[in-house]
Write an enzyme that holds these catalytic residues in place. Sequence first.
Site, PDB file in Angstrom:
ATOM      1  N   MET A 137      43.424  43.250  51.047  1.00  0.00           N
ATOM      2  CA  MET A 137      43.565  44.151  49.905  1.00  0.00           C
ATOM      3  C   MET A 137      43.330  43.242  48.694  1.00  0.00           C
ATOM      4  O   MET A 137      44.242  42.561  48.235  1.00  0.00           O
ATOM      5  CB  MET A 137      44.955  44.806  49.878  1.00  0.00           C
ATOM      6  N   PRO A 138      42.086  43.148  48.229  1.00  0.00           N
ATOM      7  CA  PRO A 138      41.627  42.060  47.357  1.00  0.00           C
ATOM      8  C   PRO A 138      42.136  42.102  45.912  1.00  0.00           C
ATOM      9  O   PRO A 138      41.390  42.364  44.970  1.00  0.00           O
ATOM     10  CB  PRO A 138      40.110  42.189  47.422  1.00  0.00           C
ATOM     11  N   CYS A 139      43.398  41.780  45.733  1.00  0.00           N
ATOM     12  CA  CYS A 139      43.981  41.739  44.388  1.00  0.00           C
ATOM     13  C   CYS A 139      43.373  40.626  43.539  1.00  0.00           C
ATOM     14  O   CYS A 139      43.438  40.678  42.315  1.00  0.00           O
ATOM     15  CB  CYS A 139      45.498  41.601  44.464  1.00  0.00           C
ATOM     16  N   HIS A 140      42.750  39.639  44.178  1.00  0.00           N
ATOM     17  CA  HIS A 140      42.118  38.563  43.407  1.00  0.00           C
ATOM     18  C   HIS A 140      40.930  39.079  42.589  1.00  0.00           C
ATOM     19  O   HIS A 140      40.510  38.425  41.647  1.00  0.00           O
ATOM     20  CB  HIS A 140      41.674  37.419  44.334  1.00  0.00           C
TER      21      HIS A 140
END
Length: 178
Positions: A137-140
Amino acid sequence: MSNEIVIHEFTLPFGPMRLGSLGDELCLATWLTGTKPNRPLSKMAAECHAQVRVGMTPVIMRAIDEFEMWCAGESRTFDLPLYIHGTDFQKVVWNGLQKINYAEMVTYTVLSTRIGRRSAIRAVAGACGANPLHVIMPCHRVIGKGDLGGFAGGQDLKLRLLRHEYEVDQKPSGLPFF
């Protein structure tokens, strides 16, 4: 649902990571860098009334393979069964994270708008910070207006992950804003 979280720590080119499974699903994928690397595991274990043990499970082995392929630039997505534990609002934000394209960056404001919560920018940022499944879940990929924004694994790691995706995607050199 199992009442046991099995964890395994390993190192990728970007640094050490902890994976966790609850039953047959991956529930945790967090970097062991940053200021509070143990918080996601402690919080999940308490809320799920689960015991924690070190070990290996089929879903963790599969996750290691997928993370290694992602780091090598051989894969841009993950196909793992996930146990997503959080509030209803966090789940909406995390679902929005999974819709951000590889090597795309969006601001917290854009993500807030995409999920239909335009005025909840700070709450969206908080949900990104509570994300228990980094990269999956690419919060970056979520940044501030004109700055990098926060990241549980630390800003240096966030920048390295973004650069990696830009290089794999063969985007023009240099990241916008940075």
